[in-house]
Scaffold this active site. Structure first.
Site, PDB file in Angstrom:
ATOM      1  N   ARG A 148      -1.413  -4.449  -6.292  1.00 33.64           N
ATOM      2  CA  ARG A 148      -1.228  -5.892  -6.429  1.00 33.64           C
ATOM      3  C   ARG A 148      -0.057  -6.134  -7.374  1.00 33.64           C
ATOM      4  NH1 ARG A 148      -5.964  -7.105  -8.807  1.00 33.64           N
ATOM      5  NH2 ARG A 148      -7.043  -7.088  -6.821  1.00 33.64           N
TER       6      ARG A 148
ATOM      7  N   HIS B 143       0.834  -1.193   0.000  1.00 30.78           N
ATOM      8  CA  HIS B 143       0.000   0.000   0.000  1.00 30.78           C
ATOM      9  C   HIS B 143       0.873   1.250   0.000  1.00 30.78           C
ATOM     10  CE1 HIS B 143      -3.134  -2.838   0.921  1.00 30.78           C
ATOM     11  NE2 HIS B 143      -2.534  -3.177   2.040  1.00 30.78           N
TER      12      HIS B 143
ATOM     13  N   GLU C 171      -1.801  -0.674   8.355  1.00 32.08           N
ATOM     14  CA  GLU C 171      -2.768  -1.615   8.908  1.00 32.08           C
ATOM     15  C   GLU C 171      -2.108  -2.541   9.927  1.00 32.08           C
ATOM     16  OE1 GLU C 171      -4.244  -3.627   5.461  1.00 32.08           O
ATOM     17  OE2 GLU C 171      -2.323  -4.526   4.965  1.00 32.08           O
TER      18      GLU C 171
ATOM     19  N   HIS D 158       3.413  -7.717   1.230  1.00 34.48           N
ATOM     20  CA  HIS D 158       2.781  -8.641   2.161  1.00 34.48           C
ATOM     21  C   HIS D 158       1.660  -9.431   1.488  1.00 34.48           C
ATOM     22  CE1 HIS D 158       0.271  -4.987   2.403  1.00 34.48           C
ATOM     23  NE2 HIS D 158      -0.725  -5.831   2.608  1.00 34.48           N
TER      24      HIS D 158
END
Length: 322
Positions: free
Chosen positions: A198, A103, A120, A178
């Protein structure tokens, strides 16, 4: 305003990699075999949570924020974020491996997508034997080496794999490559953002037979290519206490393992409080009402709560504030 503890209708998301645990273990109202996510608290456009309990049932979270910004969010939160709810809360069931992704940070996300970045954290609620996550690289990697690995289909050789079990917690800062592995069920706390780059998807096809979009070029400038062991969260697990887990600029999370009732004063807090139930059952109240949540459910307490009372014979909670 008498703002009581609020529950919301879950927003269920079908995902190529999803399964049935959200229905089977948490009772989510899914009719799909590939439900990957339950969005518990969201003001993402098109996916805004709606209250399910009490006098405000049927009212959206955004409507409540617009009407009672300071009472619900807290003065300091409004000063920082306006009437944008800064947190997105989810439960995620990965029957298959998720795509390998990352991200962007706040600056890149703002410039490219007019969005927050996406920092996150994950709390593992259940994991099949041998289940694992991908978190970061297993060595320092140059941009050229990374590009070569994409061209040669050897990216997996550069990644760090972490075996997981219930209670393990991971902090995923922006830029960190990740993926959630097959067999992992987790609670996710993140900035309000749906921006994901992605970079590899195991050459899978969606239900229409198409390869999913990759964001190779966008990711080059967003990746942290260094190997860093900064992702596994070590936290105390003292019973009947508030145990600090994560304290970052975007959210603070505590762990509560309770086997008796507890009351604590939050007059000083000046922020909303979220509880995610990750085990057992608890009844949580303020001066204006109470709500019962069980494993896989979430409640939002407004900032104008002076005191929180939790009644339980056994529960584990994640407490989230700003």
């Amino acid at each position: 305003m008498n703002l009581y503890p609020l529950k919301f209708n879950p927003i269920l998301k079908e995902r190529l990699w999803g399964g049935t645990k959200l229905k089977e273990l948490f009772g989510k109202p899914s009719t799909s075999e590939i439900t990957g996510e339950s969005w518990e608290l969201s003001t993402v456009s098109g996916d805004v949570s709606v209250v399910s309990n009490g006098d405000f049932a049927g009212t959206s979270l955004q409507e409540l924020i617009d009407t009672y910004p300071t009472e619900l969010l807290g003065k300091s939160v409004v000063e920082r974020f306006g009437t944008d709810f800064p947190i997105l809360i989810k439960f995620i069931d990965a029957k298959q491996d998720l795509s390998i992704q990352l991200h962007p940070n706040d600056a890149l996300a703002k410039e490219r997508h007019n969005s927050f970045g996406k920092t996150e954290m994950w709390y593992i609620m259940d994991a099949d034997p041998g289940a694992e996550l991908i978190v970061g690289f297993n060595k320092d990697v140059s941009k050229q080496e990374y590009e070569n690995s994409l061209e040669n289909d050897t990216l997996l050789d550069l990644l760090n794999y972490e075996k997981v079990r219930e209670g393990d917690t991971f902090f995923i800062n922006t830029g960190k490559i990740h993926a959630i592995g097959a067999g992992v069920l987790l609670a996710e706390i993140q900035q309000t953002s749906d921006v994901t780059y992605r970079v590899f998807d195991f050459n899978r096809k969606d239900k229409e037979g198409n390869l999913r979009e990759l964001h190779t070029e966008l990711a080059f400038d967003a990746i942290d290519y260094e190997k860093k062991d900064d992702f596994k969260v070590s936290y105390p697990k003292e019973r009947n206490a508030v145990n600090a887990m994560v304290d970052c600029p975007y959210f603070k999370t505590n762990f509560l393992d309770l086997d008796k009732d507890i009351v604590f004063d939050i007059k000083h807090r000046d922020t909303f409080t979220i509880f995610m139930c990750v085990a057992g059952t608890a009844t949580i109240g303020n001066a204006f009402g109470k709500v019962t949540i069980q494993k896989g459910e979430t409640t939002l307490l407004p900032a104008n709560s002076d005191q929180i009372e939790i009644r339980t014979k056994g529960t584990k909670l994640l407490e989230v504030t700003i």
